[in-house]
Write an enzyme that holds these catalytic residues in place. Structure first.
Site, mmCIF file in Angstrom:
data_model
loop_
_atom_site.group_PDB
_atom_site.id
_atom_site.type_symbol
_atom_site.label_atom_id
_atom_site.label_comp_id
_atom_site.label_asym_id
_atom_site.label_seq_id
_atom_site.Cartn_x
_atom_site.Cartn_y
_atom_site.Cartn_z
ATOM 1 C CG HIS A 85 -1.977 -1.034 1.156
ATOM 2 N ND1 HIS A 85 -3.011 -1.086 2.065
ATOM 3 C CD2 HIS A 85 -2.189 -2.063 0.304
ATOM 4 C CE1 HIS A 85 -3.810 -2.100 1.775
ATOM 5 N NE2 HIS A 85 -3.320 -2.717 0.706
ATOM 6 C CD GLU A 87 -2.374 4.340 2.646
ATOM 7 O OE1 GLU A 87 -3.491 4.839 2.463
ATOM 8 O OE2 GLU A 87 -1.996 3.283 2.090
ATOM 9 C CB CYS A 113 -6.698 -0.745 4.765
ATOM 10 S SG CYS A 113 -4.945 -1.187 4.951
ATOM 11 C CB CYS A 116 -2.293 1.539 6.049
ATOM 12 S SG CYS A 116 -1.678 0.679 4.578
#
Length: 171
Positions: A85, A87, A113, A116
């Site tokens: 991801h 992040e 999410c 993260c």
């Protein structure tokens, strides 16, 4: 007297526009997300979603889940997905280069999410600003909101810059 109101973007708008630019590097076939970690108004790291460093890009067949969507109904096969991801990439890039992210704000084009969010809390990120909303399953919403409540500077929506089209993730 001339209008002296500045057209200069505030810091949230500025950082979010950079996150939109960062997402242009995303190579995931499912979504294009960009993230910026900033401390005291200065960028300390950026990240976009895609495959791990030194692996084939998602758009080159690097991720089995993304390359074979017909084998994985929406919401399944995440254990096969190797994409990182945005992040996470921002956090990990800072770590790779020895840059502290403690006390920073994370700007991301899509609401983070669960994973993260946990990783940002563990790294000492003090707040999150996101562009597009994501809703967890109704039965998980309360837990997701509780987790996000631990950020001292909160989790707040910042509109994407005018003209920035949505890059909502695909299942």
């Amino acid at each position: 007297m001339a209008d002296t109101k500045s057209t200069r973007p505030d810091m949230d708008e500025y950082m979010m526009s950079i996150a939109v630019g960062v997402r242009s590097r995303a190579n995931c076939l499912g979504s294009h997300i960009g993230a910026v970690l900033a401390r005291d108004g200065h960028i300390v790291s950026t990240g976009y979603n895609g495959t791990p460093h030194k692996t084939s890009n998602c758009d080159e067949g690097g991720c089995a889940r993304c390359s074979n969507k017909n084998l994985y109904p929406p919401g399944t096969g995440y254990d096969m997905c190797i994409c990182v991801h945005a992040e996470q990439n921002a956090l990990l890039s800072a770590a790779r280069f020895g840059i502290s992210v403690e006390g920073s704000l994370l700007y991301t084009t899509w609401q983070p999410c669960f994973s993260c969010t946990k990783e940002m809390l563990q790294a000492g990120v003090r707040g999150v600003r996101y562009g597009e909303e994501w809703e967890p399953k109704p039965e998980l919403k309360e837990e997701y909101e509780r987790l996000q409540s631990y950020f001292p500077d909160g989790v707040n929506r910042v509109p994407l810059p005018e003209g920035a089209e949505s890059h909502r993730p695909n299942e």
